[in-house]
Design a protein around this motif. Structure first.
Motif, mmCIF file in Angstrom:
data_model
loop_
_atom_site.group_PDB
_atom_site.id
_atom_site.type_symbol
_atom_site.label_atom_id
_atom_site.label_comp_id
_atom_site.label_asym_id
_atom_site.label_seq_id
_atom_site.Cartn_x
_atom_site.Cartn_y
_atom_site.Cartn_z
ATOM 1 N N ASP A 97 -6.177 -2.312 -2.424
ATOM 2 C CA ASP A 97 -6.467 -3.710 -2.741
ATOM 3 C C ASP A 97 -6.663 -3.977 -4.232
ATOM 4 N N SER A 98 -6.910 -2.950 -5.024
ATOM 5 C CA SER A 98 -7.211 -3.144 -6.449
ATOM 6 C C SER A 98 -5.942 -3.038 -7.293
ATOM 7 N N LEU A 99 -5.819 -3.924 -8.263
ATOM 8 C CA LEU A 99 -4.666 -3.921 -9.163
ATOM 9 C C LEU A 99 -4.928 -2.954 -10.315
ATOM 10 N N PRO A 100 -4.124 -1.900 -10.435
ATOM 11 C CA PRO A 100 -4.337 -0.947 -11.537
ATOM 12 C C PRO A 100 -4.176 -1.623 -12.904
ATOM 13 N N ASP A 101 -4.985 -1.209 -13.847
ATOM 14 C CA ASP A 101 -4.934 -1.780 -15.199
ATOM 15 C C ASP A 101 -3.545 -1.597 -15.802
ATOM 16 N N GLY A 102 -3.093 -2.608 -16.481
ATOM 17 C CA GLY A 102 -1.825 -2.531 -17.209
ATOM 18 C C GLY A 102 -0.581 -2.722 -16.366
ATOM 19 N N THR A 103 -0.747 -3.026 -15.076
ATOM 20 C CA THR A 103 0.423 -3.187 -14.199
ATOM 21 C C THR A 103 1.313 -4.332 -14.684
ATOM 22 N N GLU A 104 2.607 -4.039 -14.825
ATOM 23 C CA GLU A 104 3.578 -5.065 -15.227
ATOM 24 C C GLU A 104 4.424 -5.551 -14.051
ATOM 25 N N LEU A 105 4.472 -4.761 -12.985
ATOM 26 C CA LEU A 105 5.278 -5.088 -11.814
ATOM 27 C C LEU A 105 4.707 -4.360 -10.616
ATOM 28 N N ILE A 106 4.710 -5.023 -9.449
ATOM 29 C CA ILE A 106 4.381 -4.372 -8.178
ATOM 30 C C ILE A 106 5.642 -4.320 -7.331
ATOM 31 N N VAL A 107 5.920 -3.150 -6.780
ATOM 32 C CA VAL A 107 6.979 -2.995 -5.785
ATOM 33 C C VAL A 107 6.292 -2.626 -4.474
ATOM 34 N N THR A 108 6.412 -3.506 -3.484
ATOM 35 C CA THR A 108 5.653 -3.316 -2.255
ATOM 36 C C THR A 108 6.529 -2.910 -1.079
ATOM 37 N N THR A 109 5.936 -2.177 -0.155
ATOM 38 C CA THR A 109 6.581 -1.940 1.129
ATOM 39 C C THR A 109 6.591 -3.262 1.889
ATOM 40 N N PRO A 110 7.585 -3.504 2.745
ATOM 41 C CA PRO A 110 7.736 -4.825 3.353
ATOM 42 C C PRO A 110 6.567 -5.276 4.213
ATOM 43 N N GLY A 111 5.891 -4.335 4.867
ATOM 44 C CA GLY A 111 4.879 -4.739 5.836
ATOM 45 C C GLY A 111 3.568 -5.248 5.271
ATOM 46 N N TRP A 112 3.304 -5.060 3.975
ATOM 47 C CA TRP A 112 2.029 -5.497 3.417
ATOM 48 C C TRP A 112 1.993 -7.020 3.347
#
Length: 476
Positions: A68-83
């Motif tokens: 649930d936590s956004l890592p520091d410095g993240t520029e992009l999230i690539v997620t699995t479809p089910g989330w």
């Protein structure tokens, strides 16, 4: 990271949301492109730890039990479809202006990264029939001599295909509503929405949101938006789509087709869309008998596949040859055996009411085996529509009472056997009870209208249990 292709991943801080069949390949690919990859995952079980150790050995950072936590410095999230979209991770990303892509979006962005001309995508979605239609489409394309593959939600990773060494002329792509939700820049050559019925509403939040995500498949289409003339909601999605100039709406129907449609005339599949002077002319494509099995919903699948293939310039002979060569997967209206003049048909893949409705419409009279996990479904419309076809019903599974109540309201004269057990051995008893109810000429149909996980690992295991029980009947 805007809507164009990203060519330089070196040093990008990318968070991959979720391990599993799409998260692990995404993490590997991004790491190989030079990105700094952090994988976050809700679970912290033995399997997750083994997967994490494998990725960490490559230099990927993995955070287990912290999805649930956004890592520091993240520029992009690539997620699995089910989330789900309402997950705190994505809410935090929205506030921080961090884009979220799915694995399909990533694959789309990575097309042509090696300098090769990327293969066009012919895309398919819908509540039911996606896999069969994509497989039919691939068979037709192959019959035309084209290098192709059936990929996407069908179980073949788009990332592996897009970045693999093999070259393709065109791809037949199955896309789920989850995948489409996270694929904002996808632009297919042509696409089809087969049908729309309530499903996965717990994920999307509403039928309107579910339909909107399905409709994303039409955005930016270049040649054809294929819709189901019997399902007005699919045509409405075409009307709402922003497509390229010259892209056409092409319908398919089980009846006589109008201009710009494919349909059926006296047992012949015909094309009045991709022909000259379509106001007056039609092209014969195949016979209904070329489709296995020739159930109404499967004919519709074949018409949709044919429309997509024709949009790519495939000749009529390839449609016929491809449909003749196609063999459906197991557990999709599969004839198991005839025992004492009764046909036994396995449609364990009918895991929702819409799929079961199509299956029930293909046979008469029927002894229906149904039940399992309802996933919030209601059964009144399904039962009311099938009541006249039912010789009897055998119910099993955790939510069988919901179907029983609908039968009491809409088919009170139909005999019902209610099996008060959820162990896997219940299937043998269900088949034995169905045999007792059936008469020569009837069909015993496993079309559960429910998920299988209350009793079986998946719908395949449930179908296998049915087939084994039928074979045991025949051996006696």
């Amino acid at each position: 990271m805007g809507s164009g292709q990203v060519t330089d991943w070196q040093g990008k801080n990318v968070t991959v949301a979720g391990l599993g069949v799409s998260g692990i390949p995404a993490a590997r690919v991004l790491h190989g492109l030079g990105a700094h990859v952090t994988v976050v995952n809700d679970g912290d079980d033995e399997r997750s730890r083994a997967q994490a150790a494998e990725l960490e050995s490559l230099g990927v950072t993995v955070r287990l039990g912290d999805g649930d936590s956004l890592p520091d410095g993240t520029e992009l999230i690539v997620t699995t479809p089910g989330w789900k979209p309402d997950k705190p991770l994505f809410q935090a990303a929205g506030k921080a202006g961090v884009p979220v892509w799915g694995d399909v979006e990533l694959a789309w962005r990575l097309r042509g990264l090696d300098g090769r001309e990327p293969a066009p995508w012919l895309a398919v979605t819908g509540t039911n029939g996606k896999t069969t239609t994509v497989q039919m489409l691939a068979s037709i394309l192959q019959a035309a001599g084209l290098r192709t593959a059936a990929v996407g939600n069908i179980g073949v990773s788009l990332l592996d295909v897009v970045l693999g060494e093999e070259r393709y002329d065109v791809l037949a792509v199955e896309l789920s509503s989850y995948q489409l939700h996270w694929a904002p820049s996808l632009r297919a050559h042509s696409a089809a929405v087969l049908n729309l019925a309530p499903d996965h509403l717990d994920w999307h939040g509403s039928m309107e949101a579910y339909a909107a995500d399905k409709g994303r498949i039409y955005e930016g289409n270049r040649v054809a938006c294929v819709y189901n003339a019997a399902d007005p909601a699919t045509e409405e999605l075409v009307r709402a789509a922003d497509v390229e100039e010259g892209c056409r709406a092409v319908g398919f129907t089980l009846g006589t087709p109008a201009p710009s449609q494919l349909g059926v005339v006296e047992g012949i599949l015909v094309d009045r869309a991709f022909v000259e002077n379509r106001q007056k002319n039609a092209q014969e494509l195949a016979e209904v008998g070329d489709i296995d099995p020739p159930a109404p919903h499967n004919i519709a699948n074949a018409l949709a596949a044919a429309a997509l293939a024709r949009s790519f310039g495939v000749p009529a002979t390839a449609v016929r040859d491809g449909l003749r060569a196609f063999t459906p997967d197991a557990h999709r209206i599969a004839h198991v055996a005839d025992v004492d003049g009764v046909a036994y048909v396995d449609d364990s893949k009918a895991t929702n009411t819409h799929a079961a409705q199509a299956s029930l419409a293909a046979y008469e009279p029927i002894v229906w085996i149904a039940g399992g996990l309802a996933k919030g479904a209601v059964f009144d419309e399904l039962v009311a529509g099938a009541a006249k076809r039912l010789r009897g019903v055998v119910l099993m599974g955790a939510d069988r009472a919901l179907i029983h109540d609908a039968l009491t309201r809409h088919a009170p004269e139909v005999p019902v056997v209610d099996l008060d057990r959820t162990d896997t051995g219940a299937m043998l008893q269900a088949v034995q009870e169905a045999r007792r109810l059936a008469r020569p000429g009837d069909t015993v149909l496993l079309a559960p209208a429910c998920a299988s996980m209350d009793m079986f690992a998946n719908y395949n295991r449930r179908g296998d249990a049915f087939a084994e029980a039928v074979r045991e009947l025949g051996a006696r």
